[in-house]
Motif scaffolding. Structure first.
Motif, mmCIF file in Angstrom:
data_model
loop_
_atom_site.group_PDB
_atom_site.id
_atom_site.type_symbol
_atom_site.label_atom_id
_atom_site.label_comp_id
_atom_site.label_asym_id
_atom_site.label_seq_id
_atom_site.Cartn_x
_atom_site.Cartn_y
_atom_site.Cartn_z
ATOM 1 N N ASP A 44 0.868 -1.177 0.000
ATOM 2 C CA ASP A 44 0.000 0.000 0.000
ATOM 3 C C ASP A 44 0.908 1.232 0.000
ATOM 4 N N ASP A 45 1.261 1.716 -1.189
ATOM 5 C CA ASP A 45 2.268 2.768 -1.335
ATOM 6 C C ASP A 45 1.903 4.062 -0.616
ATOM 7 N N GLU A 46 0.666 4.511 -0.771
ATOM 8 C CA GLU A 46 0.273 5.787 -0.179
ATOM 9 C C GLU A 46 0.317 5.731 1.345
ATOM 10 N N HIS A 47 -0.225 4.651 1.902
ATOM 11 C CA HIS A 47 -0.197 4.492 3.359
ATOM 12 C C HIS A 47 1.242 4.443 3.856
ATOM 13 N N THR A 54 5.658 10.526 8.631
ATOM 14 C CA THR A 54 5.271 10.823 10.014
ATOM 15 C C THR A 54 6.259 10.199 10.990
ATOM 16 N N TRP A 55 6.715 9.000 10.666
ATOM 17 C CA TRP A 55 7.669 8.257 11.507
ATOM 18 C C TRP A 55 8.933 9.077 11.762
ATOM 19 N N VAL A 56 9.514 9.607 10.695
ATOM 20 C CA VAL A 56 10.784 10.326 10.846
ATOM 21 C C VAL A 56 10.590 11.731 11.443
ATOM 22 N N LYS A 57 9.414 12.322 11.216
ATOM 23 C CA LYS A 57 9.149 13.654 11.772
ATOM 24 C C LYS A 57 8.838 13.576 13.271
ATOM 25 N N SER A 58 8.170 12.494 13.667
ATOM 26 C CA SER A 58 7.779 12.321 15.058
ATOM 27 C C SER A 58 8.102 10.898 15.498
ATOM 28 N N PRO A 59 9.384 10.621 15.773
ATOM 29 C CA PRO A 59 9.807 9.258 16.124
ATOM 30 C C PRO A 59 9.114 8.758 17.394
ATOM 31 N N PRO A 60 8.734 7.480 17.428
ATOM 32 C CA PRO A 60 8.060 6.925 18.600
ATOM 33 C C PRO A 60 9.063 6.583 19.706
ATOM 34 N N ASP A 61 8.541 6.364 20.901
ATOM 35 C CA ASP A 61 9.392 5.905 22.000
ATOM 36 C C ASP A 61 9.727 4.425 21.837
ATOM 37 N N TRP A 62 8.722 3.676 21.358
ATOM 38 C CA TRP A 62 8.885 2.242 21.116
ATOM 39 C C TRP A 62 8.459 1.909 19.691
ATOM 40 N N THR A 63 9.240 1.046 19.043
ATOM 41 C CA THR A 63 8.891 0.542 17.715
ATOM 42 C C THR A 63 8.738 -0.968 17.813
ATOM 43 N N ILE A 64 7.549 -1.466 17.512
ATOM 44 C CA ILE A 64 7.281 -2.903 17.567
ATOM 45 C C ILE A 64 7.211 -3.431 16.139
ATOM 46 N N LEU A 65 8.113 -4.320 15.800
ATOM 47 C CA LEU A 65 8.222 -4.867 14.445
ATOM 48 C C LEU A 65 7.809 -6.336 14.456
ATOM 49 N N THR A 66 6.957 -6.713 13.514
ATOM 50 C CA THR A 66 6.406 -8.070 13.543
ATOM 51 C C THR A 66 6.843 -8.969 12.392
ATOM 52 N N THR A 67 7.404 -8.388 11.312
ATOM 53 C CA THR A 67 7.876 -9.225 10.200
ATOM 54 C C THR A 67 9.127 -8.634 9.567
ATOM 55 N N GLY A 68 10.048 -9.506 9.196
ATOM 56 C CA GLY A 68 11.247 -9.052 8.500
ATOM 57 C C GLY A 68 10.938 -8.540 7.109
ATOM 58 N N MET A 69 10.008 -9.203 6.421
ATOM 59 C CA MET A 69 9.621 -8.785 5.078
ATOM 60 C C MET A 69 9.024 -7.383 5.104
ATOM 61 N N GLU A 163 -0.064 6.958 22.667
ATOM 62 C CA GLU A 163 -0.322 6.973 21.221
ATOM 63 C C GLU A 163 0.104 5.636 20.620
ATOM 64 N N ILE A 164 -0.706 5.120 19.718
ATOM 65 C CA ILE A 164 -0.362 3.893 18.982
ATOM 66 C C ILE A 164 -0.577 4.155 17.503
ATOM 67 N N ARG A 165 0.494 4.012 16.731
ATOM 68 C CA ARG A 165 0.411 4.177 15.278
ATOM 69 C C ARG A 165 0.647 2.830 14.609
ATOM 70 N N GLU A 166 -0.128 2.531 13.595
ATOM 71 C CA GLU A 166 0.046 1.289 12.839
ATOM 72 C C GLU A 166 0.676 1.579 11.484
ATOM 73 N N VAL A 167 1.622 0.741 11.095
ATOM 74 C CA VAL A 167 2.204 0.804 9.760
ATOM 75 C C VAL A 167 1.990 -0.555 9.106
ATOM 76 N N LEU A 168 1.241 -0.576 8.013
ATOM 77 C CA LEU A 168 0.976 -1.820 7.282
ATOM 78 C C LEU A 168 1.580 -1.707 5.888
ATOM 79 N N PRO A 169 2.816 -2.174 5.707
ATOM 80 C CA PRO A 169 3.424 -2.081 4.372
ATOM 81 C C PRO A 169 2.732 -2.956 3.341
#
Length: 273
Positions: A44-47, A54-69, A163-169
């Motif tokens: 999903d390119d636009e998302h 937004t990530w780089v402008k406002s870095p989170p305190d915690w980053t939770i990563l669920t897949t290497g891909m 705050e909780i932000r979701e990133v779905l590549p």
């Protein structure tokens, strides 16, 4: 290679690498049947673009990563946006929690080490390891793969995060109803001996379709008594159990080929009893 699947019909619910999996089933003496319970997976390119900005402008305190891909896809997109260095810096200054060895390997490629990692390759394992950390008032970013994680999100909210932000590549597209109908009827009519699931969306799409048509209870009974459900790994197995289907085969090594081999061993051991 032992013919442990001789005479067995195996439905492959995952469209990815289906040719390779079919070849292994045949080598073990079985008959593979492609029954996709998951549609196309696409970026999903636009998302992703807006999420990275937004990530780089406002870095989170915690980053939770669920897949290497998923992490690889994020960095590829960041490179196109010329934000790769900014993203790396944001990660370096964030506490990182990682689920799965593939995610850890994707981090290692970028000289990043997670502060927290799961103990068993599952979301439940990741939550267990995060329990000792104070997340009160923290800003959290969660990288998912194709679908939301309601249990993880609910747990994070309970911990008092601000705050909780979701990133779905990637996003999963539902399969064709005709494909789900064929797989469901194969299960109900016992035309197959086993179904292999390689991702959580596959079992969720299938159970939702069965429930919609009033056949969910019958399907679960067939999985309990006649048709063997196999999961590629713990994350998929967990999703199956949440949907009321118990996986009888889960390989120690989270590989599609290992799942097929383990399925063959399951039938071989069953016949020896």
């Amino acid at each position: 290679m032992a013919q442990n699947l001789l005479g067995k019909k195996v439905a492959l619910a995952g469209p990815r690498k289906s040719e390779e999996m079919s070849m292994i089933v045949r080598k073990l003496g079985g008959t593979p049947l492609l029954r996709p319970a998951q549609g196309t997976v696409f970026v999903d390119d636009e998302h992703l673009k807006s999420s990275i900005e937004t990530w780089v402008k406002s870095p989170p305190d915690w980053t939770i990563l669920t897949t290497g891909m998923g992490l690889d896809a994020i960095f590829q997109a960041a490179e196109q946006l010329e934000l790769q260095e900014e993203l790396l810096e944001a990660l370096q200054h964030s506490h990182i929690a990682a689920r799965g060895y593939k995610t850890v390997n994707a981090l290692r490629k970028r000289n990043l080490t997670p502060a927290v990692r799961d103990d068993d390759g599952s979301t439940s394992g990741l939550i267990r390891e995060l329990m000792s950390y104070d997340l009160q008032g923290k800003r959290i970013l969660v990288q998912l793969h194709g679908e939301s994680a309601p249990r993880l999100m609910a747990w994070l909210k309970e911990r008092g995060t601000s705050e909780i932000r979701e990133v779905l590549p990637y996003r999963h597209v539902p399969p064709q109803d005709t494909d789900l109908e064929e797989l469901l009827e194969d299960i109900l009519q016992q035309r197959i001996d086993a179904v292999t699931f390689t991702s959580a969306p596959q079992i969720r799409f299938l159970t939702a379709y069965a429930e919609k048509h009033g056949k969910l209870a019958d399907m679960k009974q067939r999985f309990e008594e006649d048709v063997v459900a196999a999961a590629v790994g713990r994350v998929t197995a967990q999703a199956m159990m949440e949907e009321g289907v118990t996986p009888k085969v889960i390989p120690e090594e989270e590989r599609m080929g290992s799942m097929i081999v383990s399925l063959g061993k399951y039938f071989a051991e069953k016949e020896r009893v």
